[in-house]
Design an enzyme around this catalytic site. Structure first.
Site, PDB file in Angstrom:
ATOM      1  N   LYS A  79       3.057   1.400   4.254  1.00 26.45           N
ATOM      2  CA  LYS A  79       3.531   1.078   2.910  1.00 26.45           C
ATOM      3  C   LYS A  79       2.438   0.361   2.161  1.00 26.45           C
ATOM      4  CE  LYS A  79       6.759   0.883  -0.200  1.00 26.45           C
ATOM      5  NZ  LYS A  79       5.760   1.437  -1.154  1.00 26.45           N
ATOM      6  N   LYS A 126       1.703  -8.747   4.904  1.00 28.16           N
ATOM      7  CA  LYS A 126       2.663  -9.025   3.826  1.00 28.16           C
ATOM      8  C   LYS A 126       4.067  -8.542   4.205  1.00 28.16           C
ATOM      9  CE  LYS A 126       0.801  -8.073  -0.213  1.00 28.16           C
ATOM     10  NZ  LYS A 126       0.442  -7.396  -1.480  1.00 28.16           N
ATOM     11  N   LYS A 150      -2.792   1.401   2.290  1.00 27.85           N
ATOM     12  CA  LYS A 150      -3.282   1.277   0.910  1.00 27.85           C
ATOM     13  C   LYS A 150      -4.091   2.517   0.578  1.00 27.85           C
ATOM     14  CE  LYS A 150      -3.254  -1.916  -2.360  1.00 27.85           C
ATOM     15  NZ  LYS A 150      -2.291  -3.021  -2.501  1.00 27.85           N
ATOM     16  N   THR A 169       7.187  -8.510  -8.495  1.00 29.23           N
ATOM     17  CA  THR A 169       6.068  -9.300  -7.982  1.00 29.23           C
ATOM     18  C   THR A 169       6.000 -10.640  -8.721  1.00 29.23           C
ATOM     19  OG1 THR A 169       4.926  -7.219  -7.574  1.00 29.23           O
ATOM     20  CG2 THR A 169       3.619  -9.214  -7.371  1.00 29.23           C
ATOM     21  N   ASN A 172       0.716  -6.457 -15.096  1.00 31.06           N
ATOM     22  CA  ASN A 172       2.123  -6.562 -14.681  1.00 31.06           C
ATOM     23  C   ASN A 172       2.392  -7.908 -13.997  1.00 31.06           C
ATOM     24  OD1 ASN A 172       3.896  -6.266 -12.030  1.00 31.06           O
ATOM     25  ND2 ASN A 172       4.857  -5.004 -13.599  1.00 31.06           N
ATOM     26  N   SER A 197      10.213  -2.807  -3.401  1.00 30.05           N
ATOM     27  CA  SER A 197       9.876  -1.422  -3.030  1.00 30.05           C
ATOM     28  C   SER A 197      10.727  -0.987  -1.842  1.00 30.05           C
ATOM     29  CB  SER A 197       8.396  -1.309  -2.637  1.00 30.05           C
ATOM     30  OG  SER A 197       7.593  -1.078  -3.761  1.00 30.05           O
TER      31      SER A 197
HETATM   32  N1  GLU Z   1       0.645  -2.822  -4.701  1.00 26.93           N
HETATM   33  C1  GLU Z   1       1.650  -3.826  -4.415  1.00 26.93           C
HETATM   34  C2  GLU Z   1       1.109  -4.852  -3.421  1.00 26.93           C
HETATM   35  O1  GLU Z   1      -0.081  -5.015  -3.269  1.00 26.93           O
HETATM   36  C3  GLU Z   1       2.979  -3.221  -4.018  1.00 26.93           C
HETATM   37  C4  GLU Z   1       2.968  -2.397  -2.781  1.00 26.93           C
HETATM   38  C5  GLU Z   1       4.279  -1.657  -2.521  1.00 26.93           C
HETATM   39  O2  GLU Z   1       5.260  -1.921  -3.216  1.00 26.93           O
HETATM   40  O3  GLU Z   1       4.289  -0.846  -1.608  1.00 26.93           O
HETATM   41  O4  GLU Z   1       1.857  -5.565  -2.809  1.00 26.93           O
END
Ligand code: GLU
Length: 423
Positions: A77, A101, A113, A197, A228, A357
């Site tokens: 994810k 995370k 990523k 976020t 954002n 998410s």
């Molecule tokens: N890009 C966001 C982060 O760095 C969200 C990642 C997601 O929702 O999968 O946490």
């Protein structure tokens, strides 16, 4: 185990910077060498070259990446970044941060990523659509609702996620909403995802202020970045009575000791092609000056490595809440600790996004959609519990909040690995 001493000096390589914190936490946990080696190495790294026809008829070839760092806790994810500084090391570091995370907030995903080296601001909508579709096609065997689930990150948003879902669904032959999160609401997005976020930044900031015995109504904050995460963090912190004295974007920083009206600044930026250039009700300062303002709370919500060993000695905030991924370079950590500054680290502070998410993915699987109130209530609870768990670990192991967050995360992923076994 023998883990090499962390090299806290001069990290320009983001993966090494991540690993230096990992090493400290692994040593405290007494992680065995085999598990250390497994957690260090990404599961999968995919690099592609994407030929895309530009509006002028020429073909540009873009470098694209997707790294699945870990999948012990569940499918990969993490977001997709469109930016000029994207490279494999950056994507690897960002993927590893997603592993930690997700573990910190107990979301049953691994870390991944993606990125494409491009400058989205100079591309037309048609060019961005063709690039997103080309990237999706190249990653069609990597992505999947039970394999690896992308989301927005820097330079991407709901529109790119809609194109990604459409392209993936065409390839598979049926509508596949759960392959991506951060989608527009009508395509199966979740209520509350856009704000998630920033909301997590606000919730963890409040929890930290509570520990520091600072009343939000008497607190001031500076927020770096007005995308954002930065703009919504600023708005929600303001809603808690915190006075936002400075905001910033790529055009510079804007300071007003009496407080910036955040909703007005957001409206100004939206009407001005997402730029604060020319914003009147504030004094213009630099992004560097913003970081060292005499405020209670500093929220870096823009780029990596903005707080360094050079400016850390001058930081006056009592609390740093990391909206961005990796805003503090590893060699600044010790200086901030010495100064007694509390940090809510990125893998905790900005985890509200991936938490919602996860809720979006759950709703896609259920085919049943929650109210915004339910999304926010559950996300707030998740963030508060994660904060408390990390805070307690920081006391138990006598470490700063960042190392505590790594300890909590690594411990969860490592014990999962032990249960799963191996070859
Ligand atoms: N890009 C966001 C982060 O760095 C969200 C990642 C997601 O929702 O999968 O946490």
């Amino acid at each position: 185990m023998e883990v090499k001493e962390s090299k806290l000096a001069g990290h320009s390589n983001p993966f090494e910077s991540m690993m230096s914190r990992f090493d400290v936490a692994a040593k405290i946990l007494g992680l065995d060498e085999d598990t250390y080696n497994m957690l260090k190495s990404p599961v999968k790294q995919v690099m592609v070259n994407l030929p895309v026809t530009m509006d002028n008829g020429r073909i540009n070839v873009y470098e694209g990446f997707r790294v699945i760092h870990n999948n012990y806790m569940g499918p990969g994810k993490g977001g997709i970044r469109f930016a000029m500084d994207v490279d494999l090391d950056e994507v690897k570091a960002l993927a590893a941060w997603m592993t930690w995370k997700c573990a910190v907030v107990n979301v049953p995903f691994g870390g991944a990523k993606g990125g494409v080296k491009c400058d989205p601001r100079t591309m037309s909508k048609g060019e961005l659509e063709r690039l997103t579709r080309a990237y999706t096609q190249a990653m069609a065997d990597v992505f999947g609702p039970e394999k690896d689930i992308p989301a927005p990150d820097m330079g991407t948003g709901q529109q790119e996620m809609a194109w990604l879902m459409d392209e993936f669904s065409r390839i598979k032959g049926f509508t596949n909403a759960g392959v991506v999160t951060g989608k527009p609401l009508v395509l199966g997005g979740s209520k509350g995802r856009v704000e998630a976020t920033g909301r997590g930044v606000m919730v963890t900031c409040r929890a930290a202020l509570n520990k520091l015995k600072i009343n939000p109504a008497n607190a001031t904050a500076a927020v770096q970045g007005f995308g954002n995460v930065g703009s919504i963090s600023a708005k929600l912190l303001e809603s808690q009575g915190i006075k936002i004295v400075a905001i910033s974007d790529v055009t510079g920083a804007y300071y007003n000791a009496n407080g910036i009206n955040v909703s007005e600044a957001i409206a100004y930026s939206q009407a001005n092609k997402n730029s604060l250039e020319g914003y009147k009700n504030a004094e213009k300062i630099t992004n560097d000056q913003l970081l060292t303002l005499d405020v209670d709370v500093l929220v870096p919500a823009a780029l990596q490595d903005v707080i360094t060993k050079d400016n850390a000695p001058n930081i006056k905030a009592k609390l740093i809440v990391e909206g961005a991924n990796g805003p503090t370079s590893a060699n600044a950590d010790a200086i901030l600790k010495e100064k007694g500054i509390m940090i809510v680290p990125d893998i905790l502070a900005n985890a509200g996004g991936v938490t919602v998410s996860y809720f979006e993915w759950v709703q896609n699987h259920q085919g049943y959609y929650w109210t915004e109130e339910r999304v926010n209530r559950r996300a707030d609870r998740t963030m508060k519990e994660a904060f408390e768990q990390v805070y307690q670990a920081s006391i138990k192991f006598n470490v700063d909040m960042r190392i505590a967050a790594y300890i909590v995360a690594i411990d969860k992923v490592a014990s999962t690995r032990k249960l799963l076994g191996g070859f």
